[in-house]
Every structure is written in structure tokens, then in C-alpha cells.
Design an enzyme around this catalytic site. Sequence first.
Site, mmCIF file in Angstrom:
data_model
loop_
_atom_site.group_PDB
_atom_site.id
_atom_site.type_symbol
_atom_site.label_atom_id
_atom_site.label_comp_id
_atom_site.label_asym_id
_atom_site.label_seq_id
_atom_site.Cartn_x
_atom_site.Cartn_y
_atom_site.Cartn_z
ATOM 1 N N HIS A 164 59.768 -3.362 43.764
ATOM 2 C CA HIS A 164 58.852 -2.484 43.276
ATOM 3 C C HIS A 164 59.104 -1.101 43.130
ATOM 4 O O HIS A 164 60.135 -0.425 43.792
ATOM 5 C CB HIS A 164 57.592 -2.376 44.247
ATOM 6 C CG HIS A 164 56.655 -1.495 44.096
ATOM 7 N ND1 HIS A 164 55.953 -0.626 45.066
ATOM 8 C CD2 HIS A 164 55.882 -1.334 42.827
ATOM 9 C CE1 HIS A 164 54.973 0.107 44.257
ATOM 10 N NE2 HIS A 164 54.854 -0.277 42.967
ATOM 11 N N ASP A 168 54.082 -1.650 37.053
ATOM 12 C CA ASP A 168 53.496 -0.848 38.494
ATOM 13 C C ASP A 168 52.305 0.138 38.139
ATOM 14 O O ASP A 168 52.097 0.545 37.185
ATOM 15 C CB ASP A 168 54.830 0.303 38.637
ATOM 16 C CG ASP A 168 54.703 0.801 39.877
ATOM 17 O OD1 ASP A 168 53.687 0.866 40.417
ATOM 18 O OD2 ASP A 168 55.596 1.296 40.367
ATOM 19 N N TYR A 205 67.952 7.494 27.574
ATOM 20 C CA TYR A 205 69.180 7.033 28.087
ATOM 21 C C TYR A 205 69.699 7.244 29.441
ATOM 22 O O TYR A 205 70.036 6.479 30.201
ATOM 23 C CB TYR A 205 70.547 7.775 27.150
ATOM 24 C CG TYR A 205 70.634 7.552 25.678
ATOM 25 C CD1 TYR A 205 69.934 6.103 25.090
ATOM 26 C CD2 TYR A 205 71.182 8.118 24.748
ATOM 27 C CE1 TYR A 205 70.267 5.736 23.733
ATOM 28 C CE2 TYR A 205 71.400 7.842 23.638
ATOM 29 C CZ TYR A 205 70.805 6.901 23.049
ATOM 30 O OH TYR A 205 70.805 6.594 21.723
#
Length: 150
Positions: free
Chosen positions: A22, A68, A117
Site C-alpha cells: 500500500h 489508493d 522523473y
Amino acid sequence: MLKGINPLLNADVLQALRAMGHGDDLIIADTNFPSDSVARQTVLGKLLRIDATAAEVVKAVLSVLPLDTFVNDAAARMEIVGKPNEIPPVQREVQKEINAAEGKPWPMISIERYAFYERSKKAYCVIQTGERRFYGCFAFRKGVVPPDAE
């Protein structure tokens, strides 16, 4: 082949998705993203590949990966340099797959290219797709599977 598992999900990808916990991030990247060098800095430390379009890969991944629900950035897209509000076709296609997987609208947030990035380097892993269109790069944060889910 496994029954009920999208055939795009190869053994290496399934192992990584299963190992994620998670809050871990998954990056799904196009062919122009510096996937190999970024993947070496991730938790997994190696590049994963699925040679299909970004939308096909997202559909396959989200068939087994919960997003999530505790954060607002569980689904994100790399924004176009100089045009942060523009949504190219590849991102619209991925948005449709996210909405379908979640059964409701689940808007992606946008992340500036260099910030994307940096988030990618901290991810659990990177899956490079066969997507050749620009800005086919996405980040997904793994959620939880409730006790009563199958």
C-alpha cells in the site's frame, strides 16, 4: 496462460505487482521515457516490459492493482511541457481505462516532466510499454484489497 489474468501480465510484472505494498508507486512509461536508467533506481531495480499501448497496459494492470483511495495523486500523468492543461489522445485513452477499472470518474493529476522523473526514481518499479506516442507516461499508487474482496 492463467485463467482470469490478462495475458499481457507476464510473470515478472505479476511478481512485482504482488510484491508492492500500500502506497508504493508504479510507473507505466512510453518508449521515449528513460525507463532503463530510471528503473535501476527504483525499489525493484530492474526494468519490466509489456509491449502494448499505454491504454492496453493500464487496463491489464488495473485489472489486478487497486488504486489508493487515501490520496489524491493515486493516478497521475506527465504533463506536456509548456501546455500543462492539454490532454493528448494517449492520456484520454488511459483516463477511460482508469474510469472503467474504478467504475467511476477518477481524474488523473498532472505532474511536470522533471517532477515526474523524480517521482519515478522513488517508485517500486517501472513498466515500459510499446507506446510510441509522446506523453504516454503515468504513475499509479497502489491501494489496498479489503478483507471481503476476491
